[in-house]
Enzyme design. Sequence first.
Site, PDB file in Angstrom:
ATOM      1  N   LYS A 126       0.865  -1.186   0.000  1.00 23.51           N
ATOM      2  CA  LYS A 126       0.000   0.000   0.000  1.00 23.51           C
ATOM      3  C   LYS A 126       0.895   1.228   0.000  1.00 23.51           C
ATOM      4  O   LYS A 126       2.010   1.187   0.524  1.00 23.51           O
ATOM      5  CB  LYS A 126      -0.887   0.007   1.242  1.00 23.51           C
ATOM      6  CG  LYS A 126      -2.013   1.010   1.193  1.00 23.51           C
ATOM      7  CD  LYS A 126      -3.210   0.480   0.466  1.00 23.51           C
ATOM      8  CE  LYS A 126      -4.397   1.389   0.683  1.00 23.51           C
ATOM      9  NZ  LYS A 126      -5.637   0.763   0.223  1.00 23.51           N
TER      10      LYS A 126
HETATM   11  P1  NAD Z   1     -12.906   7.619  -3.582  1.00 17.96           P
HETATM   12  O1  NAD Z   1     -11.843   8.665  -3.448  1.00 17.96           O
HETATM   13  O2  NAD Z   1     -13.441   7.299  -4.934  1.00 17.96           O
HETATM   14  O3  NAD Z   1     -14.160   8.010  -2.651  1.00 17.96           O
HETATM   15  C1  NAD Z   1     -14.035   8.329  -1.296  1.00 17.96           C
HETATM   16  C2  NAD Z   1     -15.386   8.866  -0.827  1.00 17.96           C
HETATM   17  O4  NAD Z   1     -15.320   9.053   0.582  1.00 17.96           O
HETATM   18  C3  NAD Z   1     -15.759  10.217  -1.421  1.00 17.96           C
HETATM   19  O5  NAD Z   1     -17.148  10.260  -1.688  1.00 17.96           O
HETATM   20  C4  NAD Z   1     -15.430  11.199  -0.294  1.00 17.96           C
HETATM   21  O6  NAD Z   1     -16.200  12.400  -0.344  1.00 17.96           O
HETATM   22  C5  NAD Z   1     -15.827  10.337   0.887  1.00 17.96           C
HETATM   23  N1  NAD Z   1     -15.264  10.817   2.165  1.00 17.96           N
HETATM   24  C6  NAD Z   1     -14.005  11.234   2.427  1.00 17.96           C
HETATM   25  N2  NAD Z   1     -13.917  11.635   3.712  1.00 17.96           N
HETATM   26  C7  NAD Z   1     -15.128  11.444   4.266  1.00 17.96           C
HETATM   27  C8  NAD Z   1     -15.675  11.676   5.558  1.00 17.96           C
HETATM   28  N3  NAD Z   1     -14.925  12.174   6.546  1.00 17.96           N
HETATM   29  N4  NAD Z   1     -16.995  11.381   5.756  1.00 17.96           N
HETATM   30  C9  NAD Z   1     -17.766  10.872   4.760  1.00 17.96           C
HETATM   31  N5  NAD Z   1     -17.298  10.648   3.529  1.00 17.96           N
HETATM   32  C10 NAD Z   1     -15.999  10.930   3.279  1.00 17.96           C
HETATM   33  O7  NAD Z   1     -12.294   6.312  -2.869  1.00 17.96           O
HETATM   34  P2  NAD Z   1     -12.756   4.793  -3.095  1.00 17.96           P
HETATM   35  O8  NAD Z   1     -11.912   4.195  -4.143  1.00 17.96           O
HETATM   36  O9  NAD Z   1     -14.233   4.742  -3.196  1.00 17.96           O
HETATM   37  O10 NAD Z   1     -12.260   4.130  -1.720  1.00 17.96           O
HETATM   38  C11 NAD Z   1     -13.038   4.233  -0.527  1.00 17.96           C
HETATM   39  C12 NAD Z   1     -12.533   3.222   0.480  1.00 17.96           C
HETATM   40  O11 NAD Z   1     -12.635   1.906  -0.078  1.00 17.96           O
HETATM   41  C13 NAD Z   1     -11.080   3.351   0.904  1.00 17.96           C
HETATM   42  O12 NAD Z   1     -10.939   2.932   2.246  1.00 17.96           O
HETATM   43  C14 NAD Z   1     -10.363   2.376   0.006  1.00 17.96           C
HETATM   44  O13 NAD Z   1      -9.133   1.948   0.564  1.00 17.96           O
HETATM   45  C15 NAD Z   1     -11.383   1.259  -0.010  1.00 17.96           C
HETATM   46  N6  NAD Z   1     -11.267   0.336  -1.152  1.00 17.96           N
HETATM   47  C16 NAD Z   1     -11.298   0.790  -2.421  1.00 17.96           C
HETATM   48  C17 NAD Z   1     -11.231  -0.117  -3.472  1.00 17.96           C
HETATM   49  C18 NAD Z   1     -11.342   0.331  -4.917  1.00 17.96           C
HETATM   50  O14 NAD Z   1     -11.422  -0.548  -5.782  1.00 17.96           O
HETATM   51  N7  NAD Z   1     -11.401   1.612  -5.219  1.00 17.96           N
HETATM   52  C19 NAD Z   1     -11.092  -1.501  -3.208  1.00 17.96           C
HETATM   53  C20 NAD Z   1     -11.073  -1.927  -1.884  1.00 17.96           C
HETATM   54  C21 NAD Z   1     -11.170  -0.994  -0.856  1.00 17.96           C
END
Ligand code: NAD
Length: 455
Positions: A126
């Site tokens: 990561k």
């Molecule tokens: P992203 O950047 O596309 O979206 C993040 C979202 O979280 C946004 O809507 C943002 O406004 C919101 N956010 C940020 N701070 C916040 C807060 N304090 N309160 C409420 N909402 C808040 O990111 P993503 O790719 O959707 O990833 C989200 C989570 O999922 C992360 O923990 C990431 O590690 C995990 N994840 C992502 C993937 C993937 O394929 N993208 C896979 C596994 C896990």
Amino acid sequence: MPYYLPAGMATARQWESAMAQENNDVYHIIDRIKDAANILDLDDWLVHKLCSVKMEWASDIEVRMDDGSLREFRAVRVWHRSPHTDKPHKGGLRYHPAVNVEMMKGHAMEMSLKCWLLGIKWGGAKGGVAVNPRELSAQELKKVTEALVEAMNERNILGPFRDVPAPDIGTNATVMNWIRQYYARLRRSREDARFAGVVTGKPIGEDLDGIPGRTEATGYGLVQVLNKILDVYGKDRNGCEVKVMGFGNVGAHFAKFAVEAGYKVIAISDEHGAIHSPSGIDVDKLWQYVYDNPNNTLRSVNGYADASGINHEEFMSLKCNVFVPAALENVIDKNNADVIGDNCEFVLEGANGPTTNRADDILERHNVIVVPDILANAGGVVVSYFEWAHNVNIRDDRVPMADKDAVLAAMSDMLHKATTQVTSRAEQLDTNLRKAAYVVSIERAKPHFEAKHLA
Ligand code: NAD
């Protein structure tokens, strides 16, 4: 202000530093690994391996901004341990101001556990850059990405069989394509044509080498795991009320597919606000409001007309059947776990590490079933594996044709199997799903570590 700030925290920085002290992700994961190690009666050398990282790297990368000034950004990458020496480390690349090595250690460990749980022979990794991507122009972001690739390449960290990043918070298919293109430029004379495998989550199209279904994989996979969990616990999904924290890649896709599957999404929040509609949110319409609307420059659910605006505390205490944290880590902690425990039955971890260990204990006392991140959000890594296997010509019967329906079906199949293994193991051990998932995962990696140890 970029975050909702809990009472007593005057600035976002203060909150982040308090979070880092109280909720050190790496110690959470180490405690969880040790719990599983006790159940499995693992040897000390293996516990030590599982609780440490193989590589941690940090560097300040310098980037010329559009106005001619020079700015430095902290870039980090961490590798957990892997017994699979002929396979790469794998994990998300995050662009977010709070990125640091300690946080990434926990995420790298979790990534290994997620891969092993799904039967994927990768080690976890990561990393990212401490930057707010929304403050930079596209040109500046591309330069940050190229500076990162250059710095990682100098240390021989990147590569289709060394370390393969994927999208995470603040990064997307465009960023992955920049990495792939720049890496190919740097290494052209030294490696063969399998450059495409240096990242996953790439765009789809001729010579772009992404795989259909990767963008929606994590959100779609969450729905598949939830369906299976509700089946196991004898709960009907139709009308089942869900609230989602985060409307980015994971949260928005989850919400869309959840509605299609018969769930009622009653509330959604993001970093700027939250909305609530007791009769259910029309997620397609919300999607248009957030993503296809040039006036919504923040890409926020805030101000959406067909639901009421609510604040963060109201969102967290809203009653629902399933709460899906799909934003950042440590959002369910000792301060709000009782409220969440009183108001929902299931927590489905879309984000990585959204629940602290103290919160886990509190939720358990409230009989909330927590579906752990290493199972719930594993759809993304499964489809990343399919993409990489295509890129580097790995033969594996589980890898489908590069067709979206086939990809999502093969991924669902792997997630359903893993969910069944975890729920059965939890029943057998009379423990919660997180401990059971860690046990299944570590048990799977154990013979490979032993073979390597004895070699
Ligand atoms: P992203 O950047 O596309 O979206 C993040 C979202 O979280 C946004 O809507 C943002 O406004 C919101 N956010 C940020 N701070 C916040 C807060 N304090 N309160 C409420 N909402 C808040 O990111 P993503 O790719 O959707 O990833 C989200 C989570 O999922 C992360 O923990 C990431 O590690 C995990 N994840 C992502 C993937 C993937 O394929 N993208 C896979 C596994 C896990």
